[in-house]
Design a protein around this motif. Sequence first.
Motif, PDB file in Angstrom:
ATOM      1  N   UNK A 153       0.826  -1.207   0.000  1.00 47.39           N
ATOM      2  CA  UNK A 153       0.000   0.000   0.000  1.00 47.39           C
ATOM      3  C   UNK A 153       0.859   1.255   0.000  1.00 47.39           C
ATOM      4  N   UNK A 154       1.991   1.211   0.684  1.00 53.25           N
ATOM      5  CA  UNK A 154       2.909   2.347   0.630  1.00 53.25           C
ATOM      6  C   UNK A 154       3.395   2.543  -0.799  1.00 53.25           C
ATOM      7  N   UNK A 155       3.715   1.442  -1.475  1.00 53.12           N
ATOM      8  CA  UNK A 155       4.163   1.529  -2.868  1.00 53.12           C
ATOM      9  C   UNK A 155       3.085   2.138  -3.754  1.00 53.12           C
ATOM     10  N   UNK A 156       1.830   1.744  -3.517  1.00 54.63           N
ATOM     11  CA  UNK A 156       0.735   2.281  -4.312  1.00 54.63           C
ATOM     12  C   UNK A 156       0.561   3.775  -4.111  1.00 54.63           C
ATOM     13  N   UNK A 157       0.655   4.232  -2.857  1.00 52.43           N
ATOM     14  CA  UNK A 157       0.470   5.657  -2.590  1.00 52.43           C
ATOM     15  C   UNK A 157       1.666   6.485  -3.048  1.00 52.43           C
ATOM     16  N   UNK A 158       2.864   5.910  -2.985  1.00 49.69           N
ATOM     17  CA  UNK A 158       4.026   6.629  -3.494  1.00 49.69           C
ATOM     18  C   UNK A 158       3.962   6.755  -5.017  1.00 49.69           C
ATOM     19  N   UNK A 175      -6.145  15.555  -0.553  1.00 51.53           N
ATOM     20  CA  UNK A 175      -7.476  15.605   0.056  1.00 51.53           C
ATOM     21  C   UNK A 175      -7.509  14.814   1.354  1.00 51.53           C
ATOM     22  N   UNK A 176      -6.886  13.653   1.364  1.00 48.62           N
ATOM     23  CA  UNK A 176      -6.864  12.827   2.572  1.00 48.62           C
ATOM     24  C   UNK A 176      -6.044  13.468   3.672  1.00 48.62           C
ATOM     25  N   UNK A 177      -5.111  14.325   3.308  1.00 48.08           N
ATOM     26  CA  UNK A 177      -4.279  14.987   4.309  1.00 48.08           C
ATOM     27  C   UNK A 177      -3.143  14.128   4.822  1.00 48.08           C
ATOM     28  N   UNK A 178      -2.663  13.175   4.011  1.00 48.16           N
ATOM     29  CA  UNK A 178      -1.572  12.298   4.441  1.00 48.16           C
ATOM     30  C   UNK A 178      -0.290  13.120   4.571  1.00 48.16           C
ATOM     31  N   UNK A 179       0.330  13.036   5.723  1.00 44.93           N
ATOM     32  CA  UNK A 179       1.543  13.810   5.986  1.00 44.93           C
ATOM     33  C   UNK A 179       2.632  13.468   4.969  1.00 44.93           C
ATOM     34  N   UNK A 180       3.179  14.485   4.345  1.00 45.77           N
ATOM     35  CA  UNK A 180       4.246  14.298   3.380  1.00 45.77           C
ATOM     36  C   UNK A 180       3.802  13.993   1.973  1.00 45.77           C
ATOM     37  N   UNK A 181       2.510  13.747   1.760  1.00 50.64           N
ATOM     38  CA  UNK A 181       2.032  13.412   0.418  1.00 50.64           C
ATOM     39  C   UNK A 181       2.179  14.613  -0.517  1.00 50.64           C
ATOM     40  N   UNK A 182       1.765  15.769  -0.054  1.00 49.65           N
ATOM     41  CA  UNK A 182       1.845  16.965  -0.888  1.00 49.65           C
ATOM     42  C   UNK A 182       3.294  17.301  -1.228  1.00 49.65           C
ATOM     43  N   UNK A 183       4.190  17.113  -0.264  1.00 46.51           N
ATOM     44  CA  UNK A 183       5.594  17.406  -0.511  1.00 46.51           C
ATOM     45  C   UNK A 183       6.151  16.514  -1.619  1.00 46.51           C
ATOM     46  N   UNK A 184       5.791  15.234  -1.600  1.00 44.78           N
ATOM     47  CA  UNK A 184       6.256  14.353  -2.660  1.00 44.78           C
ATOM     48  C   UNK A 184       5.601  14.717  -3.990  1.00 44.78           C
ATOM     49  N   UNK A 185       4.320  15.066  -3.959  1.00 45.06           N
ATOM     50  CA  UNK A 185       3.625  15.445  -5.187  1.00 45.06           C
ATOM     51  C   UNK A 185       4.223  16.703  -5.808  1.00 45.06           C
ATOM     52  N   UNK A 186       4.791  17.587  -4.972  1.00 45.92           N
ATOM     53  CA  UNK A 186       5.447  18.795  -5.467  1.00 45.92           C
ATOM     54  C   UNK A 186       6.849  18.519  -5.985  1.00 45.92           C
ATOM     55  N   UNK A 187       7.378  17.356  -5.659  1.00 47.50           N
ATOM     56  CA  UNK A 187       8.746  17.045  -6.025  1.00 47.50           C
ATOM     57  C   UNK A 187       9.759  17.462  -4.986  1.00 47.50           C
ATOM     58  N   UNK A 188       9.281  17.802  -3.774  1.00 48.57           N
ATOM     59  CA  UNK A 188      10.173  18.246  -2.700  1.00 48.57           C
ATOM     60  C   UNK A 188      10.584  17.122  -1.762  1.00 48.57           C
ATOM     61  N   UNK A 189      10.104  15.916  -1.987  1.00 44.73           N
ATOM     62  CA  UNK A 189      10.459  14.779  -1.138  1.00 44.73           C
ATOM     63  C   UNK A 189      10.430  13.512  -1.965  1.00 44.73           C
ATOM     64  N   UNK A 190      11.231  12.531  -1.546  1.00 46.28           N
ATOM     65  CA  UNK A 190      11.292  11.252  -2.254  1.00 46.28           C
ATOM     66  C   UNK A 190      10.421  10.179  -1.620  1.00 46.28           C
ATOM     67  N   UNK A 195       3.558   7.585   5.990  1.00 44.83           N
ATOM     68  CA  UNK A 195       3.287   6.173   5.733  1.00 44.83           C
ATOM     69  C   UNK A 195       4.410   5.332   6.314  1.00 44.83           C
ATOM     70  N   UNK A 196       4.078   4.457   7.266  1.00 43.47           N
ATOM     71  CA  UNK A 196       5.081   3.609   7.902  1.00 43.47           C
ATOM     72  C   UNK A 196       4.519   2.199   8.061  1.00 43.47           C
ATOM     73  N   UNK A 197       5.292   1.217   7.623  1.00 38.07           N
ATOM     74  CA  UNK A 197       4.939  -0.188   7.854  1.00 38.07           C
ATOM     75  C   UNK A 197       5.623  -0.622   9.143  1.00 38.07           C
ATOM     76  N   UNK A 198       4.894  -0.620  10.250  1.00 40.81           N
ATOM     77  CA  UNK A 198       5.499  -0.994  11.534  1.00 40.81           C
ATOM     78  C   UNK A 198       5.719  -2.497  11.639  1.00 40.81           C
ATOM     79  N   UNK A 199       4.914  -3.266  10.921  1.00 38.68           N
ATOM     80  CA  UNK A 199       5.069  -4.708  10.805  1.00 38.68           C
ATOM     81  C   UNK A 199       4.662  -5.089   9.384  1.00 38.68           C
ATOM     82  N   UNK A 200       4.875  -6.327   9.018  1.00 35.60           N
ATOM     83  CA  UNK A 200       4.561  -6.756   7.657  1.00 35.60           C
ATOM     84  C   UNK A 200       3.123  -6.452   7.282  1.00 35.60           C
ATOM     85  N   UNK A 201       2.217  -6.651   8.221  1.00 30.73           N
ATOM     86  CA  UNK A 201       0.788  -6.479   7.935  1.00 30.73           C
ATOM     87  C   UNK A 201       0.170  -5.358   8.765  1.00 30.73           C
TER      88      UNK A 201
END
Length: 557
Positions: A153-158, A175-190, A195-201
């Motif tokens: 899911x992280x891969x899908x959102x990235x 729209x969802x307000x995911x932290x850091x999403x707008x920054x990546x969409x602007x090209x200011x973050x990789x 989004x953090x996978x704390x465990x596999x699932x």
Amino acid sequence: MKTYLQSTAVSVGGSTTPAAALWFAVLCLFLSACGALPEGSATAGFETAAGAGDGANAPAVLGSVQRKPVVDLPALRIGALQADSLDPARALSESELEIASLLYQPLVELDALARPVPGAAMSWSTWDNITWTFRLDPDGHFHNGELVTAESFIAGMMFLADPDNAVPNAYLGVDAGIEGFEEMARGDADTISGLVATETYTLVITLNEPNSLLPSILAHSAFAPRSAAALAEPESAAVSPVGNGAFLLGELWDGSSPVDLVPAGDGAFLVRFEFFDSVESMYKNGSLDVTHVPEHKMAEARDGADDDRVIERTAGAYNYISFPNVKPFDNPEIRRALSLAIDRGHLVDDVFGGSKVPADGFAPAGSMGSTPHDCASCNYDPDRARRLVAEAGGFGVEALELAFNTGHDHELWVQEVGAQWAEVFGIEVIFKSDGPAPYFESIKLGTMTGPYRLGWSTDYPHAMSFLAPLFVGENNNTAGYTSSAVTDAAGKLLRLDNPYDEQGSQMVSIMTNELDADMPIVPVYADVSMRVLSDAVSGIHLNLDGTVRLQDATLAN
């Protein structure tokens, strides 16, 4: 932390902020492309025991989808109009969204009443509506055998946010307000910091601010997981998607032939999407199980078919009149008078032949949280309209200027509105038209001098999907209107334990009551979604966005 149990039986623009710029670009694209406009301690999600997937039935070969023969099953035949891609991140048209809903299972799904229920996530929880924890089904697999994990899911959102992919649905992450999403969409973050996978699932999503409606937003197919195979060959998702939904692609799609979707598990029928160049040709086909209805044939369809063979609902798309913040339109009583001077019933009958419905509210009819008829000034009352103008000292201008963008027959209904204003008030109405690009640029720059046509459509099936982008906040609303009462009520709703209950509806009512008092826009009409069904199919419903809900469909032998 509270836990809610649920049985498993619906944006901003107009400011100079980067998020608003992204929203305004989407607004311009949407409005110019469519003819009349095509869901202390707090828990906004549900902790639910969901049926685990059957890992034993997952294909054993990684990296390639295990196809099933399509000839052994009867086909549920769906009429389709447009599909440029089968990639869920790029799904825009009704057909693309319908296909994606069967091929992919996002974290959250929506039931027939548009309530969020478990999808790939068996449960979710939050303390504060900011930090959300989603626990995935460990038996979840992609159709090629890959495990569906938090990283999927992280891969899908990235992929959604990556500006190099130019994904049209990227605004949904903002729209969802995911932290850091707008920054990546602007090209200011990789990466997306929220989004953090704390465990596999286990996936933890952190937002910029509370948003109790996050589960509804994440049910959009744009937030589908992305397989390693799709990441390795990004273009393959357009014609040979590797999904995790109830159906898988029967054959490699060539971009124009029918799309056959085969049950991923035990299923009684396949779903075949057959493409037509127009609604008219689709309707004339006569052999489909689910078909669109041309607007000029809607009345005929209502009269000529059994009641249970025609399904329709008001779609979450409005056309409305907006106003510049200049005299006399800065006076709410003038705006109210202009609303009361529109005979919406006559307009939809005369211009659209009854294929639209008069708008009688600020939130789309049937959206969660909405109240019917929440706009008291959306009725036709010419005597009161004239009285309000007289009490305000008149318009103060010799003529009213009414603007619209060209290219999609908006002049037909806008000119009808102007004719009604001229008749009610005895004033000249001058029409101003412009191409989409300069038209929306004028709106963005605030250079409009009179009322002008706009429209909006919901992205998720809740009233807030319509209300928030237009009216909430000082810098991030497309209507250019601010109200502390509206903003406060919206903030309270987004902090509720459960925004889908009576409390949520109360907050929506506070917002619409304030809008009814101020009339920042004049709702005019709403779209209608209609389908005709064959005698062999049942369990078909229509979603607020106009798409067909196929998850509960049954096909007679």
